[in-house]
Design a protein around this motif. Structure first.
Motif, PDB file in Angstrom:
ATOM      1  N   MET A 125      -0.335 -25.421  50.090  1.00 30.82           N
ATOM      2  CA  MET A 125      -1.005 -26.007  51.251  1.00 30.82           C
ATOM      3  C   MET A 125      -2.390 -26.537  50.896  1.00 30.82           C
ATOM      4  N   THR A 126      -3.046 -25.900  49.938  1.00 26.54           N
ATOM      5  CA  THR A 126      -4.385 -26.350  49.556  1.00 26.54           C
ATOM      6  C   THR A 126      -4.369 -27.745  48.940  1.00 26.54           C
ATOM      7  N   ASP A 127      -3.215 -28.158  48.424  1.00 31.47           N
ATOM      8  CA  ASP A 127      -3.123 -29.507  47.857  1.00 31.47           C
ATOM      9  C   ASP A 127      -3.334 -30.574  48.929  1.00 31.47           C
TER      10      ASP A 127
ATOM     11  N   ARG B 207      -4.978 -18.412  63.301  1.00 34.75           N
ATOM     12  CA  ARG B 207      -4.014 -17.337  63.028  1.00 34.75           C
ATOM     13  C   ARG B 207      -2.758 -17.655  63.836  1.00 34.75           C
ATOM     14  N   PRO B 208      -1.932 -18.579  63.334  1.00 37.60           N
ATOM     15  CA  PRO B 208      -0.794 -19.057  64.122  1.00 37.60           C
ATOM     16  C   PRO B 208       0.296 -18.002  64.267  1.00 37.60           C
ATOM     17  N   HIS B 209       0.791 -17.889  65.480  1.00 37.13           N
ATOM     18  CA  HIS B 209       1.878 -16.955  65.769  1.00 37.13           C
ATOM     19  C   HIS B 209       2.730 -17.542  66.888  1.00 37.13           C
TER      20      HIS B 209
ATOM     21  N   THR C  79       8.341 -28.213  53.548  1.00 38.32           N
ATOM     22  CA  THR C  79       8.751 -27.047  54.325  1.00 38.32           C
ATOM     23  C   THR C  79       8.477 -25.765  53.559  1.00 38.32           C
ATOM     24  N   ARG C  80       8.770 -25.769  52.258  1.00 41.36           N
ATOM     25  CA  ARG C  80       8.554 -24.589  51.427  1.00 41.36           C
ATOM     26  C   ARG C  80       7.067 -24.237  51.358  1.00 41.36           C
TER      27      ARG C  80
ATOM     28  N   ILE D  68       2.840 -19.178  55.636  1.00 41.99           N
ATOM     29  CA  ILE D  68       3.087 -18.343  56.813  1.00 41.99           C
ATOM     30  C   ILE D  68       3.515 -16.942  56.393  1.00 41.99           C
ATOM     31  N   ARG D  69       4.424 -16.863  55.416  1.00 38.67           N
ATOM     32  CA  ARG D  69       4.895 -15.546  54.953  1.00 38.67           C
ATOM     33  C   ARG D  69       3.768 -14.736  54.324  1.00 38.67           C
TER      34      ARG D  69
END
Length: 272
Positions: A59-61, A112-114, A185-186, A192-193
């Motif tokens: 994600m940092t990319d 903090r998505p949930h 997606t990965r 998230i995980r």
């Protein structure tokens, strides 16, 4: 990464970041309106739309790509609008490049998505596919909305099953979904995980922020968005009743009017 980018209009730049699945063109509900007064820059993020990328990435990319994009367009300062994943990246970008981000418009997102999405059944997927295909043919077809749309996964994404919402789903959501890579997606699900939580870092963001949420959002709950707003030092929060994660397509005019009012009240966010 050279991001495929959609630009419109002239004036103070607004960087518009899409969610997952999404693309720069899926933000037309914002860019068509804002480009009448500003320059809108809406990239396809890495692995989305026409920004094809075949290798795994983190994600940092995305943040590195966006910094290069700002340099490419010679943007010294901009307002950042982000929807869902795009909002998460907007907050990260404001921390990474505080001198270049004048303000944030955060839509259906959280630090903090949930979510509280129910389990997905085979029938959900079947009805979603049928509703999507028939919406492409005719988004105004009420029979399709009543028979398949309201019984599909769309019932968790929208609350107001109007032809307007289905028009956006047909023209924006479906093409974006088909162009989202498994690598994108990965990257998202890996974050998230890992338990993504940046609430503790929000006090670093000193620019004005507008946080908007749909009351019935099952993907990133309104409570999560409210928590984010409460930890941002200079924030305004608004929650729209009877809407969900795709509320910009449910109540576009109301949403755009509220954004316009916030921009009027915070002129420093759109000033060179």
């Amino acid at each position: 990464m050279h991001l495929n980018t959609y630009t419109k209009g002239q004036g103070f730049p607004i960087l518009c970041l899409h969610g997952h699945p999404g693309s720069g063109s899926s933000l037309s509900v914002f860019t068509n309106h804002l480009s009448q007064r500003f320059q809108t820059i809406a990239p396809d993020l890495r692995g989305y739309g026409n920004s094809r990328f075949n290798d795994n990435f983190a994600m940092t990319d995305h943040l590195s790509d966006l910094e290069v994009l700002l340099d490419r367009f010679q943007v010294e300062k901009c307002l950042v609008l982000g929807w869902s994943l795009g909002g998460i990246l907007a907050m990260e970008l404001a921390q990474r490049l505080p001198q270049r981000v004048s303000g944030l418009i955060l839509i259906a997102t959280a630090a903090r998505p949930h979510g509280n999405h129910p389990p997905i059944t085979w029938q959900d997927n079947l009805y979603t596919g049928i509703a999507a295909l028939l919406s492409i043919v005719n988004p105004n077809w009420q029979w399709n909305i009543d028979t398949f749309g309201k019984r599909s996964l769309f019932r968790y994404l929208i609350q107001q099953h109007t032809p307007t919402a289905y028009k956006y789903i047909a023209s924006c959501a479906i093409p974006a979904y088909l162009q989202t890579s498994d690598k994108a997606t990965r990257a998202l699900y890996s974050a998230i995980r890992a338990g993504y939580n940046k609430v503790g870092d929000l006090n670093q963001i000193q620019c004005p922020s507008l946080v908007l949420a749909g009351k019935e959002d099952r993907h990133i709950t309104a409570e999560c968005s409210l928590e984010t707003s409460q930890h941002l030092p200079w924030s305004q929060f608004h929650c729209y009743p009877n809407t969900a994660h795709l509320f910009p397509w449910e109540i576009p005019q109301q949403l755009l009017n509220d954004i316009d009012c916030w921009l009027k009240d915070n002129p420093q966010t759109i000033r060179f």
